[in-house]
Design a protein around this motif. Structure first.
Motif, short mmCIF file in Angstrom:
data_model
loop_
_atom_site.label_atom_id
_atom_site.label_comp_id
_atom_site.label_asym_id
_atom_site.label_seq_id
_atom_site.Cartn_x
_atom_site.Cartn_y
_atom_site.Cartn_z
N PHE A 1 58.13 28.38 78.89
CA PHE A 1 58.23 27.44 77.77
C PHE A 1 56.87 27.22 77.10
N SER A 2 55.84 27.02 77.92
CA SER A 2 54.49 26.80 77.39
C SER A 2 54.00 28.02 76.61
N GLY A 3 54.23 29.21 77.17
CA GLY A 3 53.81 30.43 76.49
C GLY A 3 54.53 30.63 75.17
N LEU A 4 55.84 30.36 75.17
CA LEU A 4 56.60 30.49 73.92
C LEU A 4 56.13 29.46 72.90
N LEU A 5 55.89 28.23 73.33
CA LEU A 5 55.43 27.18 72.42
C LEU A 5 54.07 27.56 71.83
N PHE A 6 53.17 28.04 72.66
CA PHE A 6 51.85 28.47 72.20
C PHE A 6 51.98 29.62 71.20
N SER A 7 52.82 30.57 71.52
CA SER A 7 53.02 31.74 70.66
C SER A 7 53.62 31.34 69.31
N VAL A 8 54.62 30.48 69.34
CA VAL A 8 55.23 30.02 68.08
C VAL A 8 54.19 29.27 67.25
N GLY A 9 53.39 28.43 67.89
CA GLY A 9 52.35 27.69 67.17
C GLY A 9 51.34 28.62 66.51
N LEU A 10 50.92 29.64 67.24
CA LEU A 10 49.98 30.62 66.67
C LEU A 10 50.60 31.37 65.50
N THR A 11 51.87 31.73 65.63
CA THR A 11 52.54 32.49 64.59
C THR A 11 52.77 31.63 63.34
N VAL A 12 53.27 30.41 63.53
CA VAL A 12 53.54 29.52 62.41
C VAL A 12 52.25 29.20 61.65
N SER A 13 51.15 29.02 62.38
CA SER A 13 49.88 28.70 61.74
C SER A 13 49.16 29.93 61.19
N THR A 14 49.78 31.08 61.32
CA THR A 14 49.26 32.40 60.89
C THR A 14 47.95 32.79 61.59
N MET A 15 47.72 32.24 62.77
CA MET A 15 46.51 32.58 63.52
C MET A 15 46.64 33.91 64.24
N VAL A 16 47.79 34.57 64.13
CA VAL A 16 47.95 35.90 64.71
C VAL A 16 47.54 36.98 63.70
N ASP A 17 47.20 36.56 62.50
CA ASP A 17 46.80 37.49 61.45
C ASP A 17 45.30 37.76 61.56
N PRO A 18 44.90 38.98 61.93
CA PRO A 18 43.48 39.28 62.08
C PRO A 18 42.67 39.00 60.82
N ALA A 19 43.25 39.19 59.65
CA ALA A 19 42.53 38.91 58.41
C ALA A 19 42.17 37.43 58.31
N ARG A 20 43.07 36.57 58.78
CA ARG A 20 42.81 35.12 58.76
C ARG A 20 41.64 34.79 59.69
N VAL A 21 41.63 35.40 60.87
CA VAL A 21 40.57 35.13 61.85
C VAL A 21 39.23 35.67 61.35
N ILE A 22 39.24 36.88 60.81
CA ILE A 22 38.00 37.44 60.28
C ILE A 22 37.50 36.59 59.12
N GLY A 23 38.41 36.05 58.30
CA GLY A 23 38.03 35.13 57.23
C GLY A 23 37.35 33.89 57.77
N PHE A 24 37.80 33.40 58.91
CA PHE A 24 37.17 32.24 59.53
C PHE A 24 35.77 32.59 60.04
N LEU A 25 35.61 33.78 60.57
CA LEU A 25 34.32 34.19 61.11
C LEU A 25 33.31 34.56 60.02
#
Length: 170
Positions: free
Chosen positions: A29-53
């Protein structure tokens, strides 16, 4: 698959007995919740992360807001439950890190992690969440990550062996 019986599992760290079915469900449950949160917030998108860096270029602060949101949600739980040494749901005690020394291994590991994160824009958590996209490149990343972890573990064992002068013991 796995053992879905309602058995007790004993962990060596502090000899904790927990119901393994409940613990496995909570981990899932915790892993799924974490994964859904990352996906909904688009933090799984490498372009978004590189933009932050990219603080000196086209900086994207979205990741900072996601982290801030997570801290705001977690902090009251930490102060009300963990800090007051309340009992966890699935164990006898919380297992918090006791090592607070910043040593050479931590710094080297952080630098290597940072280089990999900066090059790819992929962090291990989002990498696992990205499996759902089915892109071949994410499977290569995860395989490489696992191989790197195994090599680092073997390397650390060799170093410990040499430092403790027990390499030739049976």
């Amino acid at each position: 698959m796995g053992d879905f019986s309602n058995t007790k599992q004993v962990f060596s760290a502090g000899s904790i007995e927990v119901n393994s079915t409940k613990q496995n469900f909570m981990a899932l449950f915790s892993g799924l919740l974490f994964s859904v949160g990352l996906t909904v917030s688009t933090m799984v998108d490498p372009a978004r992360v590189i933009g932050f860096l990219d603080m000196l270029g086209a900086w994207d602060p979205a990741l900072a807001f996601v982290m801030l949101g997570a801290i705001i949600v977690y902090m009251p739980l930490y102060w009300l439950v963990i800090r007051r040494k309340r009992k966890p749901l699935l164990g006898r005690e919380f297992h918090l890190p006791s090592k607070i020394k910043i040593d050479r291994s931590l710094v080297i590991g952080a630098v290597i992690f940072g280089i990999g994160w900066g090059i790819t824009g992929i962090c291990p958590g989002p990498a696992i969440a990205n499996i759902s996209k089915g892109h071949f490149s994410i499977f290569i990343f995860i395989l490489s990550m696992v191989v790197g972890m195994l090599v680092a573990s073997k390397f650390n064992n060799i170093i410990k062996c040499a430092q403790e002068n027990r390499c030739n013991e049976p």
